[in-house]
Motif scaffolding. Structure first.
Motif, PDB file in Angstrom:
ATOM      1  N   ASP A  20     -30.952   8.442  27.595  1.00  0.00           N
ATOM      2  CA  ASP A  20     -31.510   8.975  26.362  1.00  0.00           C
ATOM      3  C   ASP A  20     -31.700  10.485  26.414  1.00  0.00           C
ATOM      4  OD1 ASP A  20     -33.408   8.602  28.323  1.00  0.00           O
ATOM      5  OD2 ASP A  20     -35.032   8.151  26.927  1.00  0.00           O
ATOM      6  N   GLN A  21     -31.397  11.104  27.566  1.00  0.00           N
ATOM      7  CA  GLN A  21     -31.445  12.559  27.681  1.00  0.00           C
ATOM      8  C   GLN A  21     -30.053  13.186  27.667  1.00  0.00           C
ATOM      9  OE1 GLN A  21     -33.920  13.779  31.009  1.00  0.00           O
ATOM     10  NE2 GLN A  21     -35.327  12.059  30.684  1.00  0.00           N
ATOM     11  N   LYS A  22     -29.033  12.380  27.489  1.00  0.00           N
ATOM     12  CA  LYS A  22     -27.661  12.875  27.468  1.00  0.00           C
ATOM     13  C   LYS A  22     -27.226  13.096  26.017  1.00  0.00           C
ATOM     14  CE  LYS A  22     -26.086  11.026  31.871  1.00  0.00           C
ATOM     15  NZ  LYS A  22     -25.767  12.366  32.427  1.00  0.00           N
ATOM     16  N   ALA A  23     -27.184  14.357  25.639  1.00  0.00           N
ATOM     17  CA  ALA A  23     -26.786  14.716  24.274  1.00  0.00           C
ATOM     18  C   ALA A  23     -25.351  15.234  24.270  1.00  0.00           C
ATOM     19  CB  ALA A  23     -27.724  15.777  23.709  1.00  0.00           C
ATOM     20  N   ALA A  24     -24.675  15.041  23.167  1.00  0.00           N
ATOM     21  CA  ALA A  24     -23.297  15.498  22.998  1.00  0.00           C
ATOM     22  C   ALA A  24     -23.217  16.432  21.802  1.00  0.00           C
ATOM     23  CB  ALA A  24     -22.369  14.304  22.801  1.00  0.00           C
ATOM     24  N   ARG A  25     -22.512  17.533  21.977  1.00  0.00           N
ATOM     25  CA  ARG A  25     -22.278  18.456  20.859  1.00  0.00           C
ATOM     26  C   ARG A  25     -21.036  17.999  20.077  1.00  0.00           C
ATOM     27  NH1 ARG A  25     -22.645  24.646  22.908  1.00  0.00           N
ATOM     28  NH2 ARG A  25     -20.408  24.299  23.100  1.00  0.00           N
ATOM     29  N   PHE A  26     -21.006  18.346  18.797  1.00  0.00           N
ATOM     30  CA  PHE A  26     -19.790  18.097  18.025  1.00  0.00           C
ATOM     31  C   PHE A  26     -19.661  19.147  16.927  1.00  0.00           C
ATOM     32  CE2 PHE A  26     -23.032  15.505  15.852  1.00  0.00           C
ATOM     33  CZ  PHE A  26     -22.822  15.809  14.510  1.00  0.00           C
ATOM     34  N   GLY A  27     -18.430  19.414  16.582  1.00  0.00           N
ATOM     35  CA  GLY A  27     -18.106  20.248  15.436  1.00  0.00           C
ATOM     36  C   GLY A  27     -17.459  19.388  14.373  1.00  0.00           C
ATOM     37  N   LEU A  28     -17.890  19.557  13.140  1.00  0.00           N
ATOM     38  CA  LEU A  28     -17.387  18.762  12.020  1.00  0.00           C
ATOM     39  C   LEU A  28     -16.865  19.713  10.950  1.00  0.00           C
ATOM     40  CD1 LEU A  28     -17.226  15.846  10.755  1.00  0.00           C
ATOM     41  CD2 LEU A  28     -19.463  16.336   9.739  1.00  0.00           C
ATOM     42  N   VAL A  29     -15.608  19.525  10.553  1.00  0.00           N
ATOM     43  CA  VAL A  29     -14.976  20.380   9.553  1.00  0.00           C
ATOM     44  C   VAL A  29     -14.486  19.504   8.403  1.00  0.00           C
ATOM     45  CG1 VAL A  29     -13.149  22.050   9.090  1.00  0.00           C
ATOM     46  CG2 VAL A  29     -14.265  22.012  11.338  1.00  0.00           C
ATOM     47  N   VAL A  30     -14.939  19.816   7.207  1.00  0.00           N
ATOM     48  CA  VAL A  30     -14.572  19.063   6.008  1.00  0.00           C
ATOM     49  C   VAL A  30     -13.851  20.013   5.053  1.00  0.00           C
ATOM     50  CG1 VAL A  30     -15.409  17.648   4.100  1.00  0.00           C
ATOM     51  CG2 VAL A  30     -16.617  17.627   6.300  1.00  0.00           C
ATOM     52  N   GLU A  31     -12.616  19.664   4.705  1.00  0.00           N
ATOM     53  CA  GLU A  31     -11.812  20.503   3.809  1.00  0.00           C
ATOM     54  C   GLU A  31     -11.542  19.748   2.512  1.00  0.00           C
ATOM     55  OE1 GLU A  31      -8.330  22.386   5.838  1.00  0.00           O
ATOM     56  OE2 GLU A  31      -9.043  21.222   7.547  1.00  0.00           O
ATOM     57  N   LEU A  32     -11.762  20.410   1.402  1.00  0.00           N
ATOM     58  CA  LEU A  32     -11.495  19.842   0.081  1.00  0.00           C
ATOM     59  C   LEU A  32     -10.507  20.746  -0.626  1.00  0.00           C
ATOM     60  CD1 LEU A  32     -12.084  17.794  -2.170  1.00  0.00           C
ATOM     61  CD2 LEU A  32     -14.052  19.191  -2.821  1.00  0.00           C
ATOM     62  N   ASP A  33      -9.415  20.169  -1.122  1.00  0.00           N
ATOM     63  CA  ASP A  33      -8.338  20.969  -1.694  1.00  0.00           C
ATOM     64  C   ASP A  33      -7.878  20.322  -2.995  1.00  0.00           C
ATOM     65  OD1 ASP A  33      -6.152  22.551  -2.242  1.00  0.00           O
ATOM     66  OD2 ASP A  33      -5.305  22.429  -0.227  1.00  0.00           O
ATOM     67  N   ALA A  34      -7.887  21.120  -4.064  1.00  0.00           N
ATOM     68  CA  ALA A  34      -7.412  20.638  -5.372  1.00  0.00           C
ATOM     69  C   ALA A  34      -5.968  21.036  -5.633  1.00  0.00           C
ATOM     70  CB  ALA A  34      -8.305  21.173  -6.479  1.00  0.00           C
ATOM     71  N   GLY A  35      -5.279  21.549  -4.612  1.00  0.00           N
ATOM     72  CA  GLY A  35      -3.873  21.908  -4.778  1.00  0.00           C
ATOM     73  C   GLY A  35      -3.692  23.079  -5.711  1.00  0.00           C
TER      74      GLY A  35
END
Length: 617
Positions: free
Chosen positions: A578-593
């Motif tokens: 319960d002391q082991k944390a993980a980092r993450f990067g999250l990228v969300v792209e929205l494109d209407a063309g």
């Protein structure tokens, strides 16, 4: 050059960029291919090469920031005296994995990649006669001896020594670039080797004297040119004997293959280019696996082409290679290089320039932005049937990864396209309440996406594209018992989910809880219209998928979850889980063309109210 009725300029860009320029300017009379190619400079006498290099040196603009980023070349060393390198490489920034090794580059490979890491392909740059601005600098960490080679079972230790030597000298932001691989661990079929496992440890920050996350860029390795005996070159590249070399199958680094736009041969040269424009370079190795282990390569960059005459095998030719710096200065100032080594150096340059614009982002996040910006060329997509199924994308992933990165897409949000970036940590597991039982899932994170709902509703049935990238660095467990399972090799595994239309937070949370421990249920129940699907998405430590749907539907799908599935941390033997944390990067792209819609403005006003929820699993 200016004439009474014309202005003649030299332009450099992709076909799409040049076509856009022609459309937008509306005054272009003609286009012509430049007559000067890389072989022209390589064939120059030494004194002329030196004059060109010295002329370009006078145009260099050095990094003007207090703490520039560095590209650390793990290679054969880098020559100090070259006029295009010496301003970017201090003598104190050359190191070696072993104290007894010299620091100079006697093989030439490292100096060639140094030029590409600074300037890219020198061919357009050296002819431009305009100031050349480079914001980053170089370090050299020699891992290839001047004579002989390292025993392949010690390669992980050699790289570890080199990283420790570099990091012991200064605190810096670094992109580690390594275009050195081995075929002595082949076939591995995507499974870990000792070298790839050490790279995963270094990247995750659990190895090395300094425990920090690191960004590694590694070449996919090159094919055996003598195997090409008149057969279709793609069938040779796809042969399992030409699988990606170790350690490029590692989970955490960015593996770079090669494609090519170089197809024009000098006048009078017999033969034809082997690869068509926009397709895999003949030198590039591919993945022999289609699922279970990570997608590799991650991306492809320019790696040159070969010439096929009437006699096999095909030949390298400098006209179809990249112009760069030569280690023999002043005897030779310019030379050509190609293959996945050149592609890796170009990737390191592009990534470092991206990081210079966003210096506070984590390595995990930079990896997500860079790889997610990649797209397949039209030539690559020509290998797909008219209406491809999810399984038919496998060959494209095996050859090209996610495609060719687009630096402009990676750096900018336009009015009709935007990117949202999140950096966060998650504690995936906690001890079970039952004595003696293995740990259980602990957290999932929910992100309420600040969608431009009004704009999306107005667009109605217009199709929009959502692309999500989730990046984390796993700690590897390469024990023999773990080699056959992605759940036992990786310390933790994360997944992302998007809510369905009209699915509220409570319903969404309940669905994820039901799926989290049941991979079979997830396989049949969680397609949700994603293009690549879970077989491509849910492997490795970088997960990317794309969803196309009517804009009005997406307006109701604004909850994104990141949740854990099994990993070796989730075992009885792990203490203080319960002391082991993980980092993450999250990228969300929205494109209407090409649709005229101001997605960006509405989102910008809502960002301050972004709601991030932490929920127990």
């Amino acid at each position: 050059m200016q004439f009474p009725e014309d202005i003649v300029v030299v332009g450099h860009g992709t076909h799409d960029q040049i076509a856009a320029a022609v459309r937008n300017l509306g005054a272009v009379k003609a286009l012509a291919a430049p007559t000067v190619m890389s072989d022209y400079f390589e064939g120059m006498p030494p004194e002329e090469q030196a004059e060109w290099a010295q002329a370009m040196e006078r145009l260099l603009q050095l990094p003007d920031v207090a703490n520039p980023r560095y590209i650390t070349l793990l290679d054969s060393g880098v020559g100090l005296n070259h006029p295009l390198i010496r301003s970017f490489l201090d003598p104190a920034d050359r190191h070696a994995a072993h104290l007894g090794w010299g620091l100079d580059d006697t093989r030439g490979h490292g100096t060639q990649l140094a030029g590409l890491s600074l300037f890219g392909d020198l061919l357009p740059v050296i002819q431009s006669n305009i100031p050349v601005q480079v914001r980053h600098r170089l370090e050299s960490a020699k891992i290839i001896p001047d004579a002989g080679q390292n025993p392949h079972h010690l390669l992980g230790a050699v790289v570890l020594n080199a990283v420790n030597a570099v990091e012991g000298s200064a605190e810096r932001g670094r992109t580690f670039s390594m275009a050195s691989t081995t075929d002595e661990d082949t076939p591995h079929d995507g499974a870990p080797t000792s070298w790839s496992s050490e790279i995963d440890q270094l990247t995750a920050g659990v190895s090395g004297n300094q425990h920090r996350q690191r960004l590694f860029v590694i070449s996919a390795g090159n094919t055996n040119q003598n195997r090409f005996q008149g057969a279709d070159y793609l069938s040779i590249c796809d042969d399992p004997d030409h699988e990606i070399e170790s350690p490029a199958q590692a989970w955490n680094p960015i593996c770079v293959g090669a494609y090519t736009e170089k197809v024009r041969l000098p006048a009078g040269l017999p033969g034809t280019a082997v690869a068509p424009m926009g397709d895999l370079a003949p030198s590039s190795r591919t993945a022999s696996w289609s699922k279970h282990w990570p997608i590799k390569p991650d991306v492809v960059m320019e790696g040159g082409n070969w010439v096929q005459d009437h006699l096999p095998p095909p030949l390298n030719h400098p006209a179809l290679a990249l112009l760069t710096t030569d280690h023999q200065y002043p005897l030779r100032s310019l030379t050509t290089t190609a293959d996945t080594s050149a592609a890796t150096a170009l990737a390191a340059k592009t990534i470092t320039e991206l990081w210079e614009d966003y210096p506070h982002l984590w390595p995990e996040t930079i990896r997500a932005i860079f790889v997610s910006s990649a797209r397949w060329t039209q030539q690559m997509k020509a290998h797909l049937p008219a209406n491809p199924s999810k399984g038919e994308f496998a060959r494209l992933f095996q050859r090209y990864g996610y495609g060719v990165p687009d630096p402009v897409r990676a750096k900018r949000s336009a009015a009709n396209a935007l990117s949202l970036i999140v950096q966060d940590t998650i504690t995936p597991y906690r001890p079970s309440a039952s004595a003696g039982a293995e740990p259980v899932h602990n957290q999932m994170k929910f992100f309420q996406l600040p969608w431009p709902r009004e704009v999306l509703r107005q667009l109605g049935a217009t199709e929009v594209t959502l692309r999500v990238a989730l990046s984390t660095f796993i700690e590897p467990n390469p024990s023999e018992a773990a080699r056959g399972s992605k759940f036992r090799y990786a310390s933790h595994n994360l997944r992302f989910k998007l809510n369905r239309a009209n699915e509220n937070l409570a319903q969404f949370e309940a669905r994820i809880n039901k799926l989290a421990d049941d991979a079979d249920a997830e396989a049949v129940a969680d397609n949700d219209g994603w293009i690549f699907g879970r077989n491509r998405r849910d492997v490795g430590s970088l997960h990317i998928d794309e969803l196309r749907c009517p804009a009005s539907d997406l307006a109701r799908r604004n909850l994104l979850a990141v949740h854990p599935v099994a990993g070796w941390w989730k075992s009885k033997s792990v203490q203080n889980v319960d002391q082991k944390a993980a980092r993450f990067g999250l990228v969300v792209e929205l494109d209407a063309g090409d649709v005229e819609a101001d997605l960006y403005a509405e989102v910008a006003t809502a960002i301050a109210n972004l709601n991030v929820a932490e929920v127990g699993v």
